[in-house]
Design a protein around this motif. Structure first.
Motif, PDB file in Angstrom:
ATOM      1  N   ALA A   1      35.613 -64.612  17.260  1.00 52.32           N
ATOM      2  CA  ALA A   1      34.895 -63.446  17.403  1.00 52.32           C
ATOM      3  C   ALA A   1      35.517 -62.487  18.318  1.00 52.32           C
ATOM      4  O   ALA A   1      35.530 -61.226  17.921  1.00 52.32           O
ATOM      5  CB  ALA A   1      33.675 -64.056  18.335  1.00 52.32           C
TER       6      ALA A   1
ATOM      7  N   GLU B   1      30.014 -67.073  23.575  1.00 53.01           N
ATOM      8  CA  GLU B   1      29.604 -66.553  22.196  1.00 53.01           C
ATOM      9  C   GLU B   1      28.343 -65.497  22.493  1.00 53.01           C
ATOM     10  O   GLU B   1      28.518 -64.529  21.726  1.00 53.01           O
ATOM     11  CB  GLU B   1      29.220 -67.786  21.203  1.00 53.01           C
ATOM     12  CG  GLU B   1      30.556 -68.472  20.729  1.00 53.01           C
ATOM     13  CD  GLU B   1      30.111 -69.638  19.724  1.00 53.01           C
ATOM     14  OE1 GLU B   1      29.845 -69.079  18.459  1.00 53.01           O
ATOM     15  OE2 GLU B   1      30.643 -70.850  19.817  1.00 53.01           O
TER      16      GLU B   1
ATOM     17  N   ARG C   1      28.541 -61.327  21.428  1.00 52.92           N
ATOM     18  CA  ARG C   1      27.546 -60.797  20.785  1.00 52.92           C
ATOM     19  C   ARG C   1      26.715 -59.569  20.961  1.00 52.92           C
ATOM     20  O   ARG C   1      26.477 -58.646  20.552  1.00 52.92           O
ATOM     21  CB  ARG C   1      26.677 -61.770  20.076  1.00 52.92           C
ATOM     22  CG  ARG C   1      26.885 -62.681  19.145  1.00 52.92           C
ATOM     23  CD  ARG C   1      25.766 -63.332  18.341  1.00 52.92           C
ATOM     24  NE  ARG C   1      25.041 -64.295  19.472  1.00 52.92           N
ATOM     25  CZ  ARG C   1      25.396 -65.767  19.573  1.00 52.92           C
ATOM     26  NH1 ARG C   1      26.351 -66.155  18.809  1.00 52.92           N
ATOM     27  NH2 ARG C   1      24.693 -66.545  20.305  1.00 52.92           N
TER      28      ARG C   1
END
Length: 352
Positions: free
Chosen positions: A129, A186, A190
């Motif tokens: 990510a 995570e 985002r």
């Protein structure tokens, strides 16, 4: 262009300088706002209980003066936000590279030891990510504070002066069942702002350290791992172009009680109160001690912590606004030069 050449596209925004042709607009604070509230000025170990919550550090005026300054400086903040967006959209490749290199240079180059440690503390999904994030300048304002400390007011009164199209606000409460199955970073990744944008975390990635510490849901060893992970995480964000400002709004127990009770006194404010607020008050001192330890461990020049007294709402808002102005100014961006003939376009428009 050499360092000594005058660049007509440079936006000159010294903190005690001018905005446009209207004349001098001095910063309302005595002293550098980058240092006025930094936690590294206090003795170690840091004790937030010693930080004044009502004192107007660096400000000599009264409430009316502060509110006037907040309104006046909001125009400068809006210009600086627009400048960052213009840089991302239209700056030359050379200018974009120079700015990206300057921001990334605020942290050391990644070492093999750091890479190995990240592999232990991060997950493959977190690394992927991070690698997929676009590079480019953006500002991340982290707001932490006890209930009723004024985080929402900062968003409404300070952040709202900027173009809402360039603002991304996020908050982090209890993880959902799906998020609990992920690495805790995570969900944070985002919600990070895109290049050219200002991101605001009204409660942040630090909740994944603070709350488990209070509830005991994670071991002390895991808490230490998470603190180290946050240090490495913020380093990587800076390498990607993030300008990080971390603010702890400090409210006294007496002022917090008044604000919480006022929510119960007014029907239109009942929705802002939660019975868990009373439970958190019972842990007020514990939270202060924990904040002190975590903030001292994660304070860095590239991701500084600022402890701002918030018993006076107008003062804390003015302080956060000045921190944002300073952060934008430090980027030393320039208005992108037109890649067309300005006068020719003017003539075409007038003939149309």
């Amino acid at each position: 262009m050499s360092k000594n050449e005058k660049n007509p596209h440079r936006l000159d925004v010294p903190l005690d300088g001018v905005r446009g042709p209207k004349g001098a607009k001095k910063t309302p604070f005595d002293g550098d706002p980058r240092a006025l509230w930094r936690v590294n000025q206090y003795p170690s170990p840091l004790t937030l209980a010693d930080v004044p919550t009502r004192e107007k550090i660096g400000f000599k005026g009264k409430k009316d003066d502060g509110e006037d300054a907040l309104a006046e400086r909001s125009a400068m903040l809006a210009d600086l936000q627009e400048l960052m967006w213009a840089h991302v959209v239209a700056a030359s490749e050379n200018d974009r590279w120079e700015v990206a290199k300057a921001i990334a240079g605020r942290v050391p180059r990644r070492t093999p030891q750091e890479k190995a440690r990240r592999e232990e503390l991060f997950s493959p999904e977190v690394e992927t990510a991070l690698n997929n994030l676009d590079r480019g300048p953006r500002v991340l304002l982290v707001l932490q504070g006890m209930d009723a400390s004024g985080k929402g007011g900062v968003v409404k009164q300070v952040v709202s002066s900027m173009d809402p199209m360039g603002i991304e606000v996020a908050g982090f409460g209890k993880p959902t069942p799906a998020e609990q199955r992920e690495h805790y970073l995570e969900r944070v990744i985002r919600r990070l702002p895109r290049p050219g944008h200002v991101g605001v975390f009204d409660r942040s990635h630090y909740e994944d350290v603070l709350v488990p510490s209070i509830t005991g849901s994670e071991s002390p060893e895991e808490i230490e791992r998470r603190i180290e992970a946050l240090i490495l995480f913020e380093r990587e964000l800076v390498r990607l172009g993030f300008v990080i400002i971390k603010v702890k709004l400090l409210i006294s127990q007496e002022e917090q009680l008044d604000r919480l009770v006022s929510r119960l006194d007014r029907e239109e404010k009942h929705w802002k109160y939660d019975p868990s607020d009373a439970d958190a008050r019972a842990e007020f001192d514990t939270y202060q001690e924990l904040y002190s330890r975590v903030m001292e461990a994660t304070d860095a020049d590239h991701a500084p912590w600022h402890a701002i007294g918030a018993d006076r709402k107008w003062y804390s808002r003015l302080a956060v606004q000045e921190l944002l102005i300073a952060a934008f100014s430090d980027l030393k961006l320039r208005w992108p030069a037109a890649d067309y003939d300005v006068e020719a376009e003017r003539e075409r428009l007038l003939k149309s």
